[in-house]
Design a protein around this motif. Sequence first.
Motif, PDB file in Angstrom:
ATOM      1  N   LYS A   1       0.845  -1.199   0.000  1.00 61.80           N
ATOM      2  CA  LYS A   1       0.000   0.000   0.000  1.00 61.80           C
ATOM      3  C   LYS A   1       0.877   1.244   0.000  1.00 61.80           C
ATOM      4  O   LYS A   1       0.561   2.248  -0.621  1.00 61.80           O
TER       5      LYS A   1
ATOM      6  N   ASN B   1      -8.493  -5.513 -16.092  1.00 63.15           N
ATOM      7  CA  ASN B   1      -9.634  -5.274 -15.207  1.00 63.15           C
ATOM      8  C   ASN B   1     -10.670  -4.267 -15.718  1.00 63.15           C
ATOM      9  O   ASN B   1     -11.394  -3.671 -14.946  1.00 63.15           O
TER      10      ASN B   1
ATOM     11  N   TYR C   1     -15.942  -1.549  -7.876  1.00 67.49           N
ATOM     12  CA  TYR C   1     -15.016  -0.700  -7.118  1.00 67.49           C
ATOM     13  C   TYR C   1     -14.381  -1.483  -5.982  1.00 67.49           C
ATOM     14  O   TYR C   1     -13.171  -1.484  -5.796  1.00 67.49           O
ATOM     15  N   THR C   2     -15.201  -2.198  -5.212  1.00 65.08           N
ATOM     16  CA  THR C   2     -14.696  -2.980  -4.079  1.00 65.08           C
ATOM     17  C   THR C   2     -13.752  -4.084  -4.550  1.00 65.08           C
ATOM     18  O   THR C   2     -12.796  -4.425  -3.872  1.00 65.08           O
TER      19      THR C   2
ATOM     20  N   GLY D   1     -11.797  -3.998  -7.010  1.00 67.35           N
ATOM     21  CA  GLY D   1     -10.603  -3.481  -7.688  1.00 67.35           C
ATOM     22  C   GLY D   1     -10.709  -3.538  -9.201  1.00 67.35           C
ATOM     23  O   GLY D   1      -9.697  -3.523  -9.900  1.00 67.35           O
TER      24      GLY D   1
ATOM     25  N   ASN E   1     -12.180  -1.968 -12.894  1.00 70.17           N
ATOM     26  CA  ASN E   1     -12.386  -0.641 -13.460  1.00 70.17           C
ATOM     27  C   ASN E   1     -13.649  -0.625 -14.320  1.00 70.17           C
ATOM     28  O   ASN E   1     -13.727  -1.336 -15.312  1.00 70.17           O
TER      29      ASN E   1
ATOM     30  N   LYS F   1     -13.899 -10.657 -11.305  1.00 68.64           N
ATOM     31  CA  LYS F   1     -12.716 -10.483 -10.454  1.00 68.64           C
ATOM     32  C   LYS F   1     -11.791 -11.695 -10.575  1.00 68.64           C
ATOM     33  O   LYS F   1     -10.568 -11.565 -10.655  1.00 68.64           O
TER      34      LYS F   1
ATOM     35  N   ARG G   1      -7.992 -11.826 -11.790  1.00 66.16           N
ATOM     36  CA  ARG G   1      -6.920 -12.287 -10.891  1.00 66.16           C
ATOM     37  C   ARG G   1      -6.024 -13.327 -11.555  1.00 66.16           C
ATOM     38  O   ARG G   1      -4.849 -13.494 -11.211  1.00 66.16           O
TER      39      ARG G   1
END
Lengths: 225, 455
Positions: A161, B300, B320-321, B323, B325, B448, B452
């Motif tokens: 991060k 993504n 959004y959660t 990750g 786009n 997702k 990944r």
Amino acid sequence: MKPEVKNILNNSVKSGWVLEPLAKEIIKSYGLAASKFVWAKTMEEVLQGAKKVGYPLVAKIVSEKIIHKSDVGGVVVGVRDNNQMLEVFEKFSKLDGFDGVLLDEMLSGSEVIFGSKNDAQFGVVVMIGIGGTAVEVYKDVALRMAPVTKEIAVAALHSLKGIKLLQGYRGKEVVNLEKLAQAVVKFSDMAYDLKDEVESMDLNPVMCNKDKATVADARIILKTK
Amino acid sequence: MDLKKLVEPESIAVIGVSLTNPFNPANIIYSKNHYHYKARTYGVNPNGGSIYGQKIYTSITEIPDKIDLAVLAIRAELVPAALRECISKGVAGAIIISGGFAEAGRKDLQDEVVKISREHDFPVIGPNCIGIYSHPLIDTSFAQNERLIYTRRGNVSLISQSGGILLDLIIKLTQEGVGIARTVSVGNKAVVDEVELLKYFKNDNRTKVIGMYLEGFNAERGRLFIEEADKLNKPVVMFKSGKTPSGLKAVSSHTASIAGDYMVFSEVLKGSRAMEVETVGEFVSFCEAFSYYPKTAINNNICVISVSGGHGAMAADCCYTAGLNNVAIPSADQDKLRSLLSKNIQAIASLSNPLDLTGSTGDDDIYVTTKFFMDKDYVDCIVLLLLPYVPHLSSDIGARIAQLVMEYKKPIITYMPHVDKYGIFVDGFEANGIPVAHSVSGAITMAKGLARRRL
């Protein structure tokens, strides 16, 4: 493993860990950059050494009995001159197991931690993290099986991060991520090479700036046999 | 170790069949396999006799047939001798269903099993497990058929450290429309563990996706597992339990104090091609996505096409959660697309991502819009949120959309409420190779998974 490294490890078996100046010799032998330092045992050596390293400097206690130096007041940052140096020497010489003073170059930059440990399931793994002493609070770290390739090292750094803090966040100095990733690769090679002797390691901090990544402190804990 | 005959046996012997207790695990395994599965099945009990009119043999050596697999459901102390008999008979491998080994303080007995196995290169699954489900050949779980569900044939194989969780996962995957290839419950994994099974599944043509429930790897096997998983061109999805730290040990380095067992596990997996999931829901969604798209990995950039603004908004939040786009659609493309739409929705459709084609839309507009974005490089995956309440939507939509996936080689994921009534819509997609989630978040979680994946 080079013979001089083997030699240092053999001589450290009794205490179970490697004194910082010797640990720095080991990491240098694996091609990592370490801060300029002198291990001085007498008052004369201290003054000569300080001249070589240059003020201001960091003074650290060297003692087989003291693994956590800061906890016993065994680290003084920013020693300015000979007078203060002698005061520090006087104070350190009273600490348990006193075996000299490590005079260390003051480095600037962003603090990164490199670590390694032997994991029961995955064998030797390396850790990289951002944040100096705060790393234990935020746990912003990445771990990968050693040895790592450059590609894995780069991906691991980018999984943090705090990577933004190394990329010039709000006017901070940009860190040379290329050099940092190279250092991670070398460290992982070292951890893998030492896996039978070493239980865990901390290179903390590794000071990173626009030019390079330099190890400012090193702790090597040996396996108990 | 060669596991082929063990997982795909033509003949099995069930050792420990009772002459008096029909609910004995060995009896359930015997009758289920004898009546419902293809492998030739024989029962063994030292007293001989017969059950259900079938001869029971006094020893495996007495069976007048070649035996590929022995299933042992006898007291733990009797297992080592039985294994030796299997080896002398030339059996290819064994499953030890029985408990009473390391998990019950009898590590000595388990060590003996390991020793016998290693000496004779004789693969053993278990002990303390429900063994293998490998349709249509065998099912060695000791649950009666009527207690299990009918599974779909498919390409997802499972490896589980818990027999109970394994059966749960089979049910959840089946409910979601995911087909099963084979499953293995490894129990104490004294001999055959996840590493050996990954090597087997690598060469198993029926298996395209590997799902795992894991508590922990045996000593040093994690490293070998990761090495195998990284060599494998099949996706590995893993759900782990046992994440809670087991109390603080005194450690003298920062690294050892920060990097607890689970943190190391999770981080090492992030650096590999195997994918750890956080919830059982995510496990099911990932397995479903890979089951339909086993060789697909995407960037993504997602385009969401919905027939309801609310569903689009929910999907945007999920993206959004996760990750992902929600890719921005250039205004020139929005204008172009609008010109292609029917008069029904041309003036009212909202064409920024997530798109809302509204409840006035129908098959043609959905097809045109989907095709439009299939052809755009800035979109990696399309998520279609469809509702059967929309009057102009027909059950042909799945088959039409599936043509686009074949033509453009880009994944499409659909959401449709899963109740029997809408089965004809769902089947239109699933039968034509497009996965259908039963929740908006499930659809986004599938995307997702594809994002990944590293090929």
